[in-house]
Design a protein around this motif. Structure first.
Motif, PDB file in Angstrom:
ATOM      1  N   GLU A 158       0.662  -1.154   0.023  1.00  0.00           N
ATOM      2  CA  GLU A 158      -0.106  -0.089  -0.088  1.00  0.00           C
ATOM      3  C   GLU A 158       0.944   1.347  -0.074  1.00  0.00           C
ATOM      4  O   GLU A 158       0.632   2.111  -0.674  1.00  0.00           O
ATOM      5  N   THR A 159       1.698   1.283   0.704  1.00  0.00           N
ATOM      6  CA  THR A 159       2.942   2.535   1.023  1.00  0.00           C
ATOM      7  C   THR A 159       4.252   1.870   1.320  1.00  0.00           C
ATOM      8  O   THR A 159       4.454   0.816   1.916  1.00  0.00           O
ATOM      9  N   ASP A 194       9.688   6.315   0.369  1.00  0.00           N
ATOM     10  CA  ASP A 194       9.347   6.891  -0.871  1.00  0.00           C
ATOM     11  C   ASP A 194      10.504   6.916  -1.946  1.00  0.00           C
ATOM     12  O   ASP A 194      11.273   7.338  -2.429  1.00  0.00           O
TER      13      ASP A 194
END
Length: 485
Positions: free
Chosen positions: A436-437, A441
């Motif tokens: 999902e995440t 980043d």
């Protein structure tokens, strides 16, 4: 011809349309899931690479077009071909031609998906994979709009639903005590692999309701399946009961396409007359315009029906065995299989939470960095953030999330999990896309660890006070801080 009159199931034309288009739609979902997930899980650089399997396995568990070599490009070609063929069935295009046309399309879908499942290893080891394969083969002999539905194939679909439901019922009766003392569903909504948006509300229902759920399940799986073989209103009513119970499972959980395909297959027992009674605008004579069945087509269908009858010996014996197998195939073609699910229900939900940090030295070391902040990786379907509402994913299948659910159930040291942690340390983009995440980043963490938490749904009072849907308690560390070095 007159002698084939018994062979034509004129009152099951709507059933055929639902079967062909419904299973075609679920095949489309299955190929889409494969296209999106197969390469990072099983591709050339996946967690369990198929090329490694082909190099070391003396024999695959069944036929596969990848037997002669696997590349990610070939996988994309197979999945894309499956998507196109499945979409054509949903649109009803092959059904407009002669009966051999949908036969070829469904058999092609069966071979293509069977090829994927037979190299899919643990990521394709679920019962609904072989269920889809069997359904695709069986429905190949339903014919086209030019001929009436063959009665023997309609009955074969009833027999498939019977094995699916009665097999699951017998697994439960022979399984955990919680199914016999009617307490299983006091835990299941909370501990199931992938809760849905309404799972918490279902869990918080009173105990008497959960006992009624179990009784209703036993009735739907141990009694109703026998009534599917009674044509007319009795069979239609039995199918309706199966469908309603499956719809309850759909709204309270995420079991890939298992419940969805059961709904589609159960609709095979609902007659056109019943549909007309329910919705008068539907004609009750839809199948009467079709031409009589050609002799050559009757011969083909009867030969396939005879094959299914012969292959039924092994699942019948399994149903009466004290050591009943669950989700087992007795041949390399995944035809006429044994099914079943949740013979036991776990009472506590243990979740494996994976975390990473950018710190030079993790905080469990005497020389820990002061900035050793651990961040969690969030999965798409598993519980994570305490306030997040679980999403409805089914019939789409999140294979990684399902496999992570199995880890604390005695499968913590699965080979793929170590490779998964390695891919996170490498910040592998394909692997991160399954989540999902990514808390970093795209940056690579220096350290990874995995911890076990006990998760439970909040009570209504706790939810009003905190706004959280879950309460979690740390159980311990299962993989200590590990880095690439």
């Amino acid at each position: 011809m007159e002698w084939t009159a018994w062979f034509d199931a004129h009152d099951y034309e709507i059933a055929r349309q639902i079967l062909q288009r419904g299973v075609g739609a679920l095949a489309l979902v299955a190929f889409l899931s494969t296209l999106n997930q197969f390469r990072p899980l099983l591709g050339e650089h996946g967690l369990l690479p198929v090329p490694e399997l082909l190099r070391h396995a003396k024999r695959l568990r069944g036929p596969s077009v990848f037997r002669w070599g696997y590349t990610d490009r070939r996988l994309v070609a197979v999945a894309a071909a499956g998507l196109v063929l499945a979409a054509s069935v949903v649109a009803g295009l092959p059904q407009l031609g002669p009966p051999w046309l949908p036969l070829l399309v469904f058999l092609a879908l069966w071979i293509l998906y069977l090829s994927i499942v037979n190299v899919g290893q643990t990521f394709y080891g679920f019962g609904w994979e072989m269920l889809l394969c069997e359904a695709l083969f069986t429905l190949a002999f339903l014919g086209s709009d030019q001929t009436p539905p063959p009665l023997t194939i309609v009955i074969a679909v009833w027999w498939l639903v019977f094995r699916l439901e009665f097999g699951a019922g017998m697994i439960k009766i022979r399984g955990g005590r919680e199914w016999r003392d009617l307490t299983a569903l006091m835990y299941h909504h909370e501990t199931q692999p992938m809760p849905g948006p309404l799972s918490r509300q279902a869990h918080l229902l009173p105990k008497w309701f959960h006992r009624g759920e179990v009784l209703g399940n036993h009735f739907a799986q141990l009694v109703v399946p026998f009534l599917l073989f009674v044509p007319g209103p009795v069979g239609s009513s039995a199918a309706t009961i199966v469908i309603l119970t499956q719809l309850w499972l759909i709204v309270t959980g995420n079991f890939a396409w298992l419940n969805w395909i059961t709904v589609v297959l159960a609709a095979s027992a609902i007659t056109d007359s019943a549909w007309h009674w329910l919705i008068p605008a539907i004609p009750d004579d839809l199948g009467t315009d079709a031409a009589a069945t050609p002799t050559w087509w009757a011969v083909v269908v009867l030969a396939a029906s005879a094959l299914l009858v012969v292959l039924s010996f092994w699942p019948i014996r399994n149903l009466f065995s004290r050591h009943q197998l669950m989700n087992a195939s007795f041949n390399r073609w995944m035809l006429v299989n044994a099914y079943g699910a949740f013979g036991t229900v776990t009472r506590r939900r243990i979740e494996i939470v994976v975390e990473g940090t950018l710190a030079e030295i993790p905080d469990d070391s005497p020389d820990a960095s002061p900035d050793a902040e651990w961040r969690e990786y969030a999965f798409k379907g598993k519980p994570g953030a305490l306030r997040r509402i679980p999403r409805q994913w089914a019939p789409y299948h999140l294979r990684l999330d399902w496999l992570v659910w199995f880890l604390p159930l005695g499968r913590m040291w699965e080979p793929w999990f170590e490779v998964f942690l390695l891919r996170l340390l490498e910040a592998d983009a394909a692997t991160l896309a399954l989540l999902e995440t990514d808390p970093f980043d795209g940056a690579a963490p220096r350290w990874i660890r995995a911890r076990a938490y006990h998760y439970r749904f909040t009570t209504r009072a706790e939810f009003r006070r905190t706004g959280d849907r879950w309460v979690r308690t740390l159980e311990g560390e299962v993989v200590p801080a590990s880095g690439l070095g």
